[in-house]
Design a protein around this motif. Structure first.
Motif, short mmCIF file in Angstrom:
data_model
loop_
_atom_site.label_atom_id
_atom_site.label_comp_id
_atom_site.label_asym_id
_atom_site.label_seq_id
_atom_site.Cartn_x
_atom_site.Cartn_y
_atom_site.Cartn_z
N LYS A 689 -19.31 28.87 40.76
CA LYS A 689 -20.26 29.83 41.70
C LYS A 689 -20.75 28.87 42.49
CE LYS A 689 -18.15 32.95 40.55
NZ LYS A 689 -16.60 33.01 41.26
N ILE A 690 -20.96 28.83 43.72
CA ILE A 690 -21.79 28.57 45.02
C ILE A 690 -22.70 30.23 45.37
CG2 ILE A 690 -20.54 26.91 45.28
CD1 ILE A 690 -20.58 27.84 48.02
N PRO A 691 -23.94 30.10 45.74
CA PRO A 691 -24.66 31.34 46.14
C PRO A 691 -23.60 31.96 47.07
CG PRO A 691 -26.19 29.21 46.16
CD PRO A 691 -24.61 28.20 46.38
N THR A 692 -23.66 33.55 47.05
CA THR A 692 -23.31 34.13 48.23
C THR A 692 -24.64 35.11 49.17
OG1 THR A 692 -23.56 36.13 46.85
CG2 THR A 692 -21.95 34.90 46.24
N SER A 693 -24.61 35.47 50.23
CA SER A 693 -25.51 36.57 51.10
C SER A 693 -26.07 37.53 49.72
CB SER A 693 -24.56 37.65 52.00
OG SER A 693 -24.37 37.94 51.03
N ALA A 694 -25.86 37.80 48.40
CA ALA A 694 -26.60 38.51 48.07
C ALA A 694 -27.36 37.84 47.09
CB ALA A 694 -26.01 39.50 46.59
N VAL A 696 -29.58 35.47 48.77
CA VAL A 696 -30.59 34.99 49.20
C VAL A 696 -31.51 35.78 49.35
CG1 VAL A 696 -30.85 34.45 51.73
CG2 VAL A 696 -28.92 33.18 50.91
N ARG B 137 -28.82 46.02 55.13
CA ARG B 137 -28.71 44.93 55.04
C ARG B 137 -28.01 45.00 53.38
NH1 ARG B 137 -31.66 39.82 54.13
NH2 ARG B 137 -31.48 38.97 52.53
N CYS B 141 -24.68 42.80 53.57
CA CYS B 141 -24.07 42.05 52.15
C CYS B 141 -23.10 42.05 51.83
CB CYS B 141 -25.23 42.11 50.82
SG CYS B 141 -26.58 41.01 51.51
N ILE B 144 -20.05 41.15 53.61
CA ILE B 144 -20.21 39.25 53.37
C ILE B 144 -19.75 39.33 51.64
CG2 ILE B 144 -20.62 38.89 55.72
CD1 ILE B 144 -22.96 37.53 54.31
N LEU B 148 -17.79 33.17 51.54
CA LEU B 148 -19.04 31.71 51.70
C LEU B 148 -18.85 31.11 52.12
CD1 LEU B 148 -17.29 30.46 47.69
CD2 LEU B 148 -19.11 31.95 48.20
N ARG B 150 -21.51 27.33 52.70
CA ARG B 150 -21.90 26.15 52.26
C ARG B 150 -22.76 25.76 53.03
NH1 ARG B 150 -22.85 25.66 46.84
NH2 ARG B 150 -22.80 23.30 46.35
N TYR B 154 -26.89 31.84 54.88
CA TYR B 154 -26.37 33.43 54.70
C TYR B 154 -27.78 33.86 55.86
CZ TYR B 154 -23.02 32.58 51.23
OH TYR B 154 -21.87 31.37 50.69
N ILE B 158 -26.48 37.27 57.93
CA ILE B 158 -27.03 38.89 57.46
C ILE B 158 -27.76 39.55 58.76
CG2 ILE B 158 -28.74 39.99 56.50
CD1 ILE B 158 -28.09 37.91 54.08
N ARG B 383 -23.48 34.57 38.73
CA ARG B 383 -23.42 34.84 40.02
C ARG B 383 -23.46 36.65 39.82
NH1 ARG B 383 -20.07 32.03 44.06
NH2 ARG B 383 -18.23 33.81 44.31
N GLU B 385 -22.56 38.33 42.58
CA GLU B 385 -21.18 38.70 43.42
C GLU B 385 -19.99 37.81 43.32
OE1 GLU B 385 -21.14 41.23 46.12
OE2 GLU B 385 -23.37 41.69 45.85
#
Lengths: 788, 511
Positions: A689-694, A696, B137, B141, B144, B148, B150, B154, B158, B383, B385
């Protein structure tokens, strides 16, 4: 190689900055990646049969059913490779196809070319391979015990670490296991090879190192390097994962293309990519640190074992860089730093943004957090005390930290992020909040810029001016999203004195600029920008000479500014002037070259100057943790980062933010997992799991530290790609701080890397256990005192 | 197979049943703006927009084209990135507001994920503009959540999402796809002329009524049933298995309904996560919060309740929820007969259920009484999400006169099937609700009752510790203590500042 013309030192600050050269193409879907190129009607697709054993002899291979599968056109094993089978980037051991033995699960044993990828993938499953397993080494601890290394151990020393350790009033001895990271570039590994009429090939690669792809393709085919042409327009992300690892795809496609006289595409589906290509190294670091009652480090002894995997790949440089950064921003008066290249029967680990550096920096920061709890100080005060500064400039490898900026930068961020007031508020919050705990940390980074392999510190460029005044630039660097093409085009326009719109960037090709270094080590702009500048200066010199003669003017009467050519009292448009120069037979094309000055590291003595300069930065991260589960959120991040005089601040800020989040991912949700057989179990984005927008933080403040590079880098800028990744370490330290709050900061509990919710939960449990123990100890002491 | 692809009518019956929409666009149509990042619905690089007419209005939503059979798109308007700039070009000089905002905010670096983000943002723009809802916001989020990136971290994406309305204004962008009468009339013409059942197509069958469904299932006994396909299609795209005939149940009207008869809530098997999410938003906020933590927006738009239950994964999130409410499952046989099985009896072993080969799930019945009782759902994952639970607890307490008169503790991730902790439930029955001693004993019971596995998501030890702590969390909530559970939604300021927690429960005695 030339110095910057004196009229060009103003930098880019006042310019209107161009956006990424492909921005519009990205958002409209018109940017072409290799898999988007139209396919030839006879194009074949590749899949490989993979080892299911970590370490074994191959007893037999039966591929009859594979060959018979409808749609399969060709099947090859190692003996079918016409040239050399070894495709190692630097040393040896990386085989295009395995021979009599395998040394990691996922290693390619044979390859299939079929009319579609789907058919190729279905066919490889039909192979019958018999193995005779051998004992495997899967953990770096085991490789250290068994003394199994891919390369010899290297040690850096300064002062007398052992003797100084004896004198230290406080000591900490511990170890930390730092897990690696999957690159997860969005575009997976891919190459297309098209045979030419001379027995060579044209290879479209998604590679950070086209010259190496070219060299290795020539090697496996048994042809000369000049017979192979490699082109890279853009990558859908690289991050180090396409520095050495991309070559295998080009080589495999080329072998099959030559055998079958048709274009061949080799694209790895995501799962193959995650299983078959190398990752960031795991490191097992054990450490002993001696320090004063104030928290000033007196001595450090570090043993750092990199999990290199089954071959050397780029591990020598990776482990060296981990060692070079084990001090991070802190002066170590006495130190012994040993780096071991552990061999394991797992996929060979490779470059990943930071190239070993992050494993040194994390160690340095973990040590600081522990010292702070031991001496009862705020970790920031311990950081400032130990930071390189006036009188504390010598690194363990002997290079001086000449620019004295770290402390200034840290203090500026401390102020702007309101660190002290937030620290107070967080302590108060934690006292009153039973279920949620907050943590805060400011961590700096000092990152050495230059390849540690000296010969790679060179760049080449080719600049053409056409008769309509348009300019074409090719250089050895590759575009993977970092904005290199944009920056080099800016440098060309600025150095010429012409409008940016006149400059056209083109794909990177091995026939335009030969023998180019990989686009890596954050050095893309430093090397290629300087080389482009050199080419422009050459052409401009010729134009000046021509103008002096043709218009009978003095040298200083000639200039090109704001897209106008100044000829004494006259001005002329650039296209007009270029046309005139052409008619008068002035050469309008030039190569350019650059080699980084001043550097040199004597490996035997383990002393020298591996880096031209250092890029610096610092970040403050704040987190909130749920004590029931260890789940957390990063609530605020403030960054101040040093890019010298920025060439394109929009692009630089994008690099800083992206690197930070990537570093945060490495230390939080991204966990690589292997089973007891040596099989990677995190083989897809469903379980990695790489980061998602949530993830950040909403409050995410990034500022550039406003100071020119004191070294003569291109327009006094500084490299930006890798250093800010290590700012993500502030999140890990903030989580560690939140854990420590559970025992009122008496003890900094061990926190696993990555700090998943599970790891944070057990970090808190350790802190609580410490608290209970010390309370019961106090109680016993009290009782004993009362009894006396 | 017939649908509207951007501005072209597609009519093609030559493809295999499992041919994905992504492959169709890239390989058959040369529309390579849509990318394959993972082929498993996890990265969003393949995101497309799909427009459907509901109650006379055209609605757009996102989906992962990499795991969607192209034939399932019958009668819909499919929008790829190539269309946006052409379409937006009518008024804005070339770019759709989502594209323009992405460019201005430096929302792309390597650019590979970018078309997927653009479509997710364009979908958000459509929905917010046609319904006059502001874009904040949280909504960006959410839109999206299945994309993902990389490179960028983000932040600029956003910001681009938040700025779309402004870029639209600057470019005088007026026309929304959902207000485009031309598209609407083309889609309406579909429905009138031809039913999507297309029973003549031998490989991909799309019945629209229960009667038709039974008919095709009888005729194709071996055919695989597909709804959203968000799990099933991985067999095709990750393991390269070919499927043969597929029966798509997602158009069957009777299976798509959410009904309430005064005592029971009935959820059709083909109701998607998104539909249940919107339904529960104001009615059942705890269900809503859980749904926002399940998968991504793109997956929730396709995945169905029936699929999640029938798939029988031990780590699925809806089975524990249904176990907590003692839901009844209505099973339908191809001869038209039905039977009712309680969810507690449905799972028989790892990936094994009571479902016979000639049966399918029709609906789930949940008692409104039970829905009115105290219930909570806690999901723990690495995670926030789009992640699979390491542990999930669904809990329901019935309280009478200060005592626990009914207790349900249902777990995902703790055994080979979704499971209720029966001994622990029994141990809590009849206890006074604020009896902490009873709670601690309960936790002991749980430790001897469940033996979870260790895997890449969590260790056995952590799973067990979480099971215990989550029960404690629920118990605290039952007793009026305000504890925070992180959701996919942004943390409110009140959580971040003091005064939100009742501090009567001193110390940390979890686990």
């Amino acid at each position: 190689m030339r110095k910057l013309p004196s009229d060009l030192v103003t930098g880019f600050k006042s310019d209107k900055l161009p956006m990424h050269e492909s921005a519009v193409k990205h958002v409209t879907g018109q940017a072409v990646y290799i898999d988007d190129m139209p396919e030839w009607p006879n194009e074949l697709h590749v899949a490989t049969g993979k080892s299911t054993e970590a370490h074994a002899d191959i007893v037999s291979i039966n591929l009859d059913k594979v060959r018979a599968y409808p749609g399969v056109v060709d099947v090859i094993v190692q003996s079918d490779i016409p040239g050399e089978v070894d495709v190692s980037p630097v040393l040896s051991g990386d085989l295009l196809l395995a021979g009599d033995f395998v040394h990691f699960i996922g290693q390619s044993i044979f390859a299939v070319a079929a009319t579609s990828l789907r058919i190729a993938k279905q066919a490889v499953e039909l192979a019958e391979v018999v193995y005779k397993p051998r004992i495997s080494t899967l953990h770096p601890k085991e490789s250290l015990e068994r003394q199994e290394f891919v390369l010899p151990t290297h040690t850096i020393q300064c002062g007398d670490a052992k003797a100084a350790m004896e004198t230290a009033p406080h000591k900490i001895k511990s170890d930390i296991y730092i897990k690696g990271q999957e690159h997860f570039y969005l575009e997976g590994q891919i190459s297309v090879a098209v045979p030419n009429e001379d027995g060579g090939v044209l290879v479209y690669a998604s590679s950070q190192h086209p010259a190496e792809v070219q060299k290795l393709v020539a090697k496996v085919l048994g042809v000369s390097v000049a017979q192979v042409l490699v082109e890279v327009r853009r990558m859908g992300g690289g991050f180090g994962g396409k520095e050495s690892q991309a070559a295998v795809l080009g080589c495999m496609a080329a072998v099959l293309a030559i055998r079958n006289r048709c274009p061949v595409k080799y694209r790895m589906p995501r799962q193959d990519d995650m299983v078959q290509t190398g990752k960031r190294h795991d490191f097992w670091n054990s450490y002993e640190v001696g320090f004063s009652a104030e928290g000033e480090i007196i001595s450090a002894e570090y043993d750092m074992v990199g999990k290199c995997g089954c071959t050397a790949d780029l591990s020598d440089g990776v482990v060296d860089r981990a060692m070079f950064h084990a001090d991070n921003a802190y002066f170590l008066p006495n130190a012994r730093i040993s780096g071991y290249r552990g061999k394991t029967h797992t996929v060979s680990n490779t470059a990943f943004r930071g190239f070993g550096g992050p494993k040194g920096v994390l160690l340095a920061e973990a040590v600081i957090e522990e010292i702070a709890c031991t001496v009862g100080k705020d970790a920031l005060d311990v950081r400032k005390l130990n930071c390189y500064q006036e009188g504390k400039t010598k690194t363990p490898y002997g290079q001086d930290v000449e620019e004295n900026v770290l402390l200034t930068l840290i203090e500026e961020l401390e102020e702007s992020s309101d660190y002290r007031a937030r620290r107070e508020a967080i302590r108060e919050f934690n006292k009153q909040s039973p279920f949620l705990k907050k943590g805060l940390a400011l961590t700096p980074v000092k990152f050495g810029i230059s390849f540690t392999s000296k010969h790679l510190n060179q760049g080449g460029a080719l600049v053409h001016v056409y008769t309509d005044g348009s300019v074409h630039i090719s250089h050895g660097g590759t575009e993977m999203g970092q904005g290199l093409y944009t920056k080099v085009a800016q440098i060309v326009a600025k150095t010429f004195g012409i409008d940016y719109q006149r400059v056209n960037v083109s794909s990177t090709r091995t026939d335009k600029v030969p023998n180019a270094s990989p686009t890596a080590a954050s050095a893309g702009t430093d090397l290629n920008g300087m080389a482009a500048l050199d080419a422009v200066v050459t052409i401009k010199g010729r134009l000046q000479e021509f103008a002096m003669e043709h218009f009978s003017i003095a040298a200083d009467a000639f200039a090109i500014t704001d897209d106008q050519v100044i000829l004494g009292g006259e001005t002329m448009s650039f296209p007009e002037f270029i046309k005139l120069a052409y008619m008068n037979r002035v050469s309008l094309s030039s190569t350019g070259f650059y080699k980084t000055p001043k550097i040199g590291y004597d490996r035997k003595a383990a002393k020298g100057r591996p880096f031209l300069y250092f890029s610096n930065g610092a970040a403050v991260s704040e987190v909130i943790v749920d004590t029931f589960t260890g789940e957390y959120k990063v609530t605020q991040v403030d960054i101040l980062h040093d890019v010298g005089d920025s060439i394109n601040s929009d692009i630089d800020i994008g690099q800083i933010e992206g690197a930070f989040v990537q570093g945060m991912g490495w230390l939080t949700t991204e966990e690589l997992s292997w089973d007891e057989k040596g099989r990677i179990t995190t083989n897809s984005p469903a379980n990695y799991k790489i980061p998602t927008s949530a993830d950040v933080p909403e409050k995410f403040n990034v500022k550039l530290f406003d100071r020119a590079n004191s070294e003569e880098s291109v327009y006094r800028s500084k490299a930006v790609g890798e250093p800010p990744l290590m700012l993500g370490i502030s999140v890990w330290c903030a989580l560690k701080d939140a854990c420590a709050s559970v025992c009122d900061y008496q003890f900094s509990p061990p926190l696993a890397v990555p700090a998943t919710p599970e790891a944070v939960f057990y970090g808190m449990q350790a802190a609580q256990a410490f608290q209970s123990e010390s309370q019961s100890k106090q109680k016993t002491e009290k009782d004993q005192a009362a009894n006396l | 197979m017939k649908f509207l692809l951007n501005d072209k009518l597609i009519d093609d019956n030559t493809l295999p049943s499992d041919f994905t929409a992504l492959r169709y666009l890239r390989e058959e149509r040369g529309l390579t703006g849509t990318k394959e990042g993972c082929a498993s619905g996890d990265c969003g690089a393949c995101t497309l927009l799909v427009g459907v007419i509901k109650e006379g209005e055209l609605h757009y939503s996102t989906f992962n084209s990499c795991i969607t059979p192209v034939q399932s798109l019958y009668g819909k308007h499919v929008v790829s990135v190539e269309y946006l700039s052409e379409f937006g070009g009518k008024a804005s000089g070339g770019l759709h507001p989502a594209q323009q905002a992405m460019v201005e905010h430096h929302g792309s670096q390597c650019g590979f994920c970018t078309p997927g983000f653009v479509l997710s943002l364009a979908g958000l723009f459509e929905n917010s503009q046609s319904s006059d809802k502001a874009i904040d916001r949280e909504s960006v989020c959410d839109a999206i959540s299945g994309n993902l990136c990389r490179c960028t971290g983000y932040r600029p994406i956003i910001d681009a999402g938040l700025d779309m309305v402004r870029t639209a204004k600057d470019a005088q962008f007026i026309e929304l796809m959902s207000k485009n009468d031309n598209i609407k009339s083309q889609l309406l013409a579909f429905k009138e002329v031809e039913k999507p059942a297309s029973l003549s197509n031998q490989s991909y069958l799309q019945p629209t009524t229960l009667a038709e469904l039974l008919q095709v299932k009888t005729a194709h006994a071996d055919a695989i049933m597909i709804a959203g396909g968000t799990d099933l299609m991985l067999e095709n795209t990750q393991r390269f298995h070919d499927f043969g005939t597929l029966i798509d149940v997602s158009h069957v009207a009777e299976l798509k309904q959410i009904q309430c008869n005064g005592t029971t809530l009935t959820l059709g098997a083909s109701v998607t996560y998104s539909e249940l999410e919107y339904f529960s938003k104001t009615r059942y906020p705890h269900i809503y919060n859980l749904l926002s933590r399940i998968a991504s927006r793109q997956i929730r738009n396709r995945g169905t309740i029936g699929g999640n239950v029938a798939n029988a994964s031990p780590i699925a999130d809806l089975p524990p929820l249904l176990l907590a409410f003692d839901a009844d499952i209505q099973l339908l046989k191809i001869d038209g007969s039905t039977r009712t099985v309680n969810i507690a009896d449905f799972y028989q072993g790892y990936k094994q259920t009571q479902l016979a080969k000639d049966e399918m799930i029709a609906s789930f019945d949940v008692s409104l009484n039970k829905l009115a009782q105290f219930h909570r759902f806690y999901k723990v994952s690495k995670r926030m999400e789009d992640d699979i639970s390491s542990v999930m607890l669904a809990v329901r307490f019935e309280v009478d006169n200060g005592h626990l008169t009914d207790v349900r503790l249902a777990f995902g991730g703790m055994a080979a099937t979704p499971i209720r902790a029966l001994k622990t439930e029994a141990a809590l029955m009849g206890k006074v609700i604020n009896d902490e001693q009873a709670l601690l004993q309960t936790i002991d019971t749980l430790r001897s009752e469940l033996m979870p596995l260790s895997d890449m998501r969590a260790s056995s030890r952590y799973r067990l510790d979480m099971a215990c702590n989550l029960i404690r969390k629920a118990w605290l909530e039952l007793n009026g203590t305000d504890v925070v559970t992180f959701s996919g939604h942004a943390l409110s300021e009140s959580v971040l500042s003091l005064g939100n927690e009742i501090t009567s429960q001193e110390g940390m005695t979890h686990a």
